[in-house]
Design an enzyme around this catalytic site. Structure first.
Site, short mmCIF file in Angstrom:
data_model
loop_
_atom_site.label_atom_id
_atom_site.label_comp_id
_atom_site.label_asym_id
_atom_site.label_seq_id
_atom_site.Cartn_x
_atom_site.Cartn_y
_atom_site.Cartn_z
N ASN A 182 0.84 -1.21 0.00
CA ASN A 182 0.00 0.00 0.00
C ASN A 182 0.87 1.25 0.00
O ASN A 182 0.58 2.22 -0.70
CB ASN A 182 -0.96 0.00 1.20
CG ASN A 182 -2.20 -0.84 0.93
OD1 ASN A 182 -3.07 -0.43 0.16
ND2 ASN A 182 -2.27 -2.01 1.54
N GLU A 227 -7.48 -2.16 -2.50
CA GLU A 227 -6.86 -1.35 -1.42
C GLU A 227 -5.95 -0.29 -2.04
O GLU A 227 -5.99 0.88 -1.67
CB GLU A 227 -6.03 -2.24 -0.49
CG GLU A 227 -6.84 -3.17 0.38
CD GLU A 227 -5.94 -3.96 1.34
OE1 GLU A 227 -4.92 -3.43 1.81
OE2 GLU A 227 -6.26 -5.13 1.60
N ASP A 274 -10.45 0.01 14.35
CA ASP A 274 -11.06 0.08 13.01
C ASP A 274 -12.45 0.71 13.02
O ASP A 274 -13.36 0.26 12.31
CB ASP A 274 -11.13 -1.34 12.38
CG ASP A 274 -9.78 -1.99 12.25
OD1 ASP A 274 -8.79 -1.28 11.99
OD2 ASP A 274 -9.68 -3.22 12.42
N ARG A 308 2.61 2.38 25.60
CA ARG A 308 2.24 2.63 24.21
C ARG A 308 2.47 4.11 23.85
O ARG A 308 2.99 4.46 22.81
CB ARG A 308 0.76 2.26 24.05
CG ARG A 308 0.32 2.08 22.63
CD ARG A 308 -1.06 1.46 22.58
NE ARG A 308 -1.06 0.05 22.94
CZ ARG A 308 -0.57 -0.94 22.19
NH1 ARG A 308 -0.03 -0.67 21.02
NH2 ARG A 308 -0.63 -2.18 22.58
N HIS A 356 -8.26 -0.96 5.72
CA HIS A 356 -8.66 -2.22 6.34
C HIS A 356 -9.24 -3.15 5.27
O HIS A 356 -10.09 -2.73 4.48
CB HIS A 356 -9.71 -1.96 7.43
CG HIS A 356 -10.09 -3.20 8.16
ND1 HIS A 356 -9.26 -3.79 9.10
CD2 HIS A 356 -11.17 -4.00 8.05
CE1 HIS A 356 -9.83 -4.90 9.53
NE2 HIS A 356 -10.99 -5.04 8.92
N MET A 369 1.39 -2.82 12.24
CA MET A 369 0.77 -3.82 13.11
C MET A 369 0.82 -3.44 14.58
O MET A 369 1.20 -4.24 15.43
CB MET A 369 1.44 -5.19 12.88
CG MET A 369 1.32 -5.70 11.46
SD MET A 369 -0.38 -5.84 10.91
CE MET A 369 -0.87 -7.33 11.76
N ARG A 370 0.45 -2.20 14.86
CA ARG A 370 0.39 -1.76 16.25
C ARG A 370 -0.85 -0.90 16.44
O ARG A 370 -1.24 -0.16 15.54
CB ARG A 370 1.61 -0.88 16.61
CG ARG A 370 2.87 -1.63 16.91
CD ARG A 370 3.98 -0.64 17.25
NE ARG A 370 3.68 0.15 18.44
CZ ARG A 370 3.91 -0.24 19.69
NH1 ARG A 370 4.48 -1.41 19.91
NH2 ARG A 370 3.61 0.53 20.71
N ILE A 371 -1.41 -1.02 17.63
CA ILE A 371 -2.52 -0.12 17.98
C ILE A 371 -1.89 1.18 18.44
O ILE A 371 -0.92 1.16 19.21
CB ILE A 371 -3.38 -0.75 19.09
CG1 ILE A 371 -4.09 -1.99 18.53
CG2 ILE A 371 -4.37 0.26 19.66
CD1 ILE A 371 -4.81 -2.81 19.56
C1 GRF Z 1 -3.25 -4.85 3.95
O1 GRF Z 1 -4.09 -5.91 3.64
C2 GRF Z 1 -3.97 -3.83 4.80
O2 GRF Z 1 -5.32 -3.72 4.48
C3 GRF Z 1 -3.80 -4.37 6.19
O3 GRF Z 1 -2.51 -4.91 6.21
C4 GRF Z 1 -2.12 -5.28 4.89
C5 GRF Z 1 -0.83 -4.56 4.60
O4 GRF Z 1 -0.28 -4.92 3.36
N1 GRF Z 1 -4.03 -3.33 7.17
P1 GRF Z 1 0.90 -4.08 2.74
O5 GRF Z 1 2.01 -4.06 3.78
O6 GRF Z 1 0.40 -2.70 2.43
O7 GRF Z 1 1.32 -4.82 1.51
#
Ligand code: GRF
Length: 205
Positions: free
Chosen positions: A14, A179, A150, A66, A114, A95-97
């Protein structure tokens, strides 16, 4: 010009698509920094190749709270001009809140992607959740980040039809394509100041 900070933890597809769209579509925002909480995130190499500043703020083994971690992130964002006045923060597979303090400081300036049609299937493994549930459609959502999981105001969604023979992998792949499309679109709308937030709703002009 606005400054963009992207937070990643892994693959960074992304992130890559946003950075390429900014160039291609001449989106009026300056890619200022990519920050990863993992030193081995593949996305860091991609960001480097694309000539954007990278920073690692390792979260593994971090002993503080945090908010203490997030303060380090904010200090780094600030160093690159990604401020609550003049910045946009995109979470892209981070990958963190994030702490309520961070959210409040950057109110309506943090976006997330998401891989489901929120409010369905929040949290992890959303594509598997949709398949296991027997949904006929899923998709993806770009939303502002609030203090929930989310739950922030939705900016754009895209629907993906689920096929009978879909696996988690095949569905994830089709959702990922969407996405990339809608996340770049949302950054473009934000940069052009076309998103107004009114309670839970966003209005796109
Ligand atoms: C994606 O599926 C996004 O929606 C989710 O984590 C994934 C990240 O993929 N939050 P990338 O690192 O952008 O390839």
């Amino acid at each position: 010009m606005l400054n963009l900070g992207i937070l990643i933890s892994g693959r960074g597809s992304n992130m890559e698509s946003i950075l390429k769209s900014i160039k291609r579509e001449k989106i009026p925002i300056k890619p200022a920094v990519v920050i990863s909480n993992k030193p081995d995130a593949v996305g860091l190499k991609i960001a480097e190749k694309l000539g954007i500043n990278i920073e690692i703020i390792e979260s593994k083994g971090f002993k503080g709270t945090r908010w203490q971690y997030d303060k380090k992130v904010i200090a780094t964002l600030t160093k690159y001009g990604v401020t609550p006045r003049n910045g946009l923060v995109c979470l892209a597979g981070f990958m963190r809140i994030i702490s309520p303090e961070f959210v409040k400081k950057y109110k309506n300036r943090i976006l997330n992607i998401h891989p489901a049609l929120l409010p369905a299937f929040p949290g992890l493994d959303s594509q598997k959740q949709a398949l296991d549930y027997g949904s006929k459609y899923s998709g993806c959502t770009v939303h502002f980040v609030d203090t929930g999981m989310d739950t922030g105001p939705i900016i754009i969604q895209s629907v993906v039809k689920i096929k009978e023979n879909d696996t988690e992998e095949s569905l994830s792949k089709r959702i990922l394509k969407e996405e990339h499309r809608i996340y770049s679109k949302a950054v473009d709308l934000f940069a052009r100041k076309k998103i107004k937030v009114s309670g839970r709703r966003t209005v796109i002009s």
